[in-house]
Design a protein around this motif. Structure first.
Motif, PDB file in Angstrom:
ATOM      1  N   PRO A 110      -3.614 -12.964  -9.685  1.00  0.00           N
ATOM      2  CA  PRO A 110      -3.391 -13.281  -8.273  1.00  0.00           C
ATOM      3  C   PRO A 110      -3.144 -12.054  -7.404  1.00  0.00           C
ATOM      4  O   PRO A 110      -3.580 -12.008  -6.245  1.00  0.00           O
ATOM      5  N   GLN A 112      -4.461  -9.111  -7.570  1.00  0.00           N
ATOM      6  CA  GLN A 112      -5.723  -8.483  -7.195  1.00  0.00           C
ATOM      7  C   GLN A 112      -6.477  -9.328  -6.176  1.00  0.00           C
ATOM      8  O   GLN A 112      -7.089  -8.798  -5.243  1.00  0.00           O
ATOM      9  N   VAL A 113      -6.432 -10.645  -6.344  1.00  0.00           N
ATOM     10  CA  VAL A 113      -7.077 -11.523  -5.367  1.00  0.00           C
ATOM     11  C   VAL A 113      -6.435 -11.340  -3.996  1.00  0.00           C
ATOM     12  O   VAL A 113      -7.116 -11.219  -2.969  1.00  0.00           O
ATOM     13  N   ASP A 114      -5.110 -11.298  -3.977  1.00  0.00           N
ATOM     14  CA  ASP A 114      -4.385 -11.154  -2.715  1.00  0.00           C
ATOM     15  C   ASP A 114      -4.684  -9.821  -2.039  1.00  0.00           C
ATOM     16  O   ASP A 114      -4.610  -9.716  -0.806  1.00  0.00           O
ATOM     17  N   TYR A 116      -7.529  -8.446  -1.789  1.00  0.00           N
ATOM     18  CA  TYR A 116      -8.794  -8.546  -1.061  1.00  0.00           C
ATOM     19  C   TYR A 116      -8.697  -9.438   0.181  1.00  0.00           C
ATOM     20  O   TYR A 116      -9.489  -9.278   1.114  1.00  0.00           O
ATOM     21  N   ARG A 117      -7.761 -10.356   0.189  1.00  0.00           N
ATOM     22  CA  ARG A 117      -7.706 -11.334   1.288  1.00  0.00           C
ATOM     23  C   ARG A 117      -7.633 -10.689   2.671  1.00  0.00           C
ATOM     24  O   ARG A 117      -8.400 -11.059   3.568  1.00  0.00           O
ATOM     25  N   PRO A 118      -6.720  -9.748   2.907  1.00  0.00           N
ATOM     26  CA  PRO A 118      -6.654  -9.174   4.253  1.00  0.00           C
ATOM     27  C   PRO A 118      -7.908  -8.399   4.642  1.00  0.00           C
ATOM     28  O   PRO A 118      -8.258  -8.328   5.822  1.00  0.00           O
ATOM     29  N   LYS A 119      -8.601  -7.833   3.669  1.00  0.00           N
ATOM     30  CA  LYS A 119      -9.838  -7.108   3.980  1.00  0.00           C
ATOM     31  C   LYS A 119     -10.915  -8.083   4.437  1.00  0.00           C
ATOM     32  O   LYS A 119     -11.637  -7.820   5.418  1.00  0.00           O
ATOM     33  N   ILE A 120     -11.041  -9.208   3.741  1.00  0.00           N
ATOM     34  CA  ILE A 120     -12.017 -10.218   4.127  1.00  0.00           C
ATOM     35  C   ILE A 120     -11.694 -10.754   5.520  1.00  0.00           C
ATOM     36  O   ILE A 120     -12.578 -10.919   6.371  1.00  0.00           O
ATOM     37  N   ALA A 121     -10.410 -11.011   5.766  1.00  0.00           N
ATOM     38  CA  ALA A 121     -10.003 -11.517   7.080  1.00  0.00           C
ATOM     39  C   ALA A 121     -10.273 -10.488   8.166  1.00  0.00           C
ATOM     40  O   ALA A 121     -10.704 -10.845   9.280  1.00  0.00           O
ATOM     41  N   ALA A 139     -17.264 -11.667   2.623  1.00  0.00           N
ATOM     42  CA  ALA A 139     -17.114 -11.269   1.223  1.00  0.00           C
ATOM     43  C   ALA A 139     -18.318 -10.476   0.738  1.00  0.00           C
ATOM     44  O   ALA A 139     -18.179  -9.532  -0.049  1.00  0.00           O
TER      45      ALA A 139
END
Length: 209
Positions: A110, A112-114, A116-121, A139
């Motif tokens: 989780p 590592q997933v987290d 990436y989240r702000p970059k995608i947003a 993505a």
């Protein structure tokens, strides 16, 4: 008063970083990590849990260090790609660690997933502001951008051997960096407005034929 464990934990993490980067999760040995850190092997389990947990922590820490050193700039993705390229040249262990992680830990933790989240947003927000093409999903933009950034490091040694200069020569790397950032600029640029077909250059959310 109990001894301060901070210095020991730091030594163990540093030793684990180098051990995992060289050998991966399966090939790493807890005995070697403890010996390099000049610590009792038992302390690894006390402070970090099992070897899998330690590996995940080392990878997460290395990505956190990268994020601090190379802030993500969705409004200047080619610049970000160039700075990331420079960082990875200076810290090749990061690419090795993430490579091992993809091979040996296919279910992403989780943390590592987290990451990436702000970059995608941020990319999605930049698309809404007409700063980045909307013709490609956020993505995919990030995946393609990271692929460009790491292309030279991940290229076959046989391919790199055919370069016009030694593959790791500073001049050769500057040439590749310039080509890479130009490709990143082309990837993320807004499409030109085209009269008569209803295309105004506004962001879109998927590839169109």
């Amino acid at each position: 008063m109990p001894p301060d464990a901070t210095a020991t934990k730091k030594r163990l993490l540093t030793a684990a970083y180098h051990e995992f980067a060289q050998f991966g999760l399966a090939g790493a040995r807890v005995d070697r990590i403890a010996e390099a850190a000049q610590a009792n092997k038992r302390l690894i389990y006390v402070h970090f849990g099992n070897k899998d947990d330690l590996f995940d922590l080392v990878v997460a820490n290395s990505l956190e260090d990268l994020a601090k050193a190379v802030p993500f700039t969705a409004d200047d993705l080619p610049g970000y790609a160039g700075r990331l390229f420079d960082y990875l040249l200076d810290h090749p262990q990061v690419l090795r660690l993430t490579g091992w992680s993809q091979l040996e830990r296919p279910d992403a933790p989780p943390a590592q997933v987290d990451a990436y989240r702000p970059k995608i947003a941020a990319i999605a927000d930049a698309q809404q502001q007409n700063l980045v093409t909307g013709a490609v999903a956020p993505a995919d933009v990030l995946a393609l951008l990271l692929g460009l950034t790491t292309a030279w490091a991940n290229a076959s040694p046989a391919l790199r051997s055919l370069a016009d200069q030694p593959p790791w020569d500073p001049d050769r790397l500057r040439t590749h960096r310039a080509a890479m950032t130009a490709a990143a600029r082309a990837l993320t640029a807004l499409p030109p407005s085209t009269s008569g077909n209803g295309d105004t250059g506004q962001p879109r959310t998927a590839l169109t034929p």
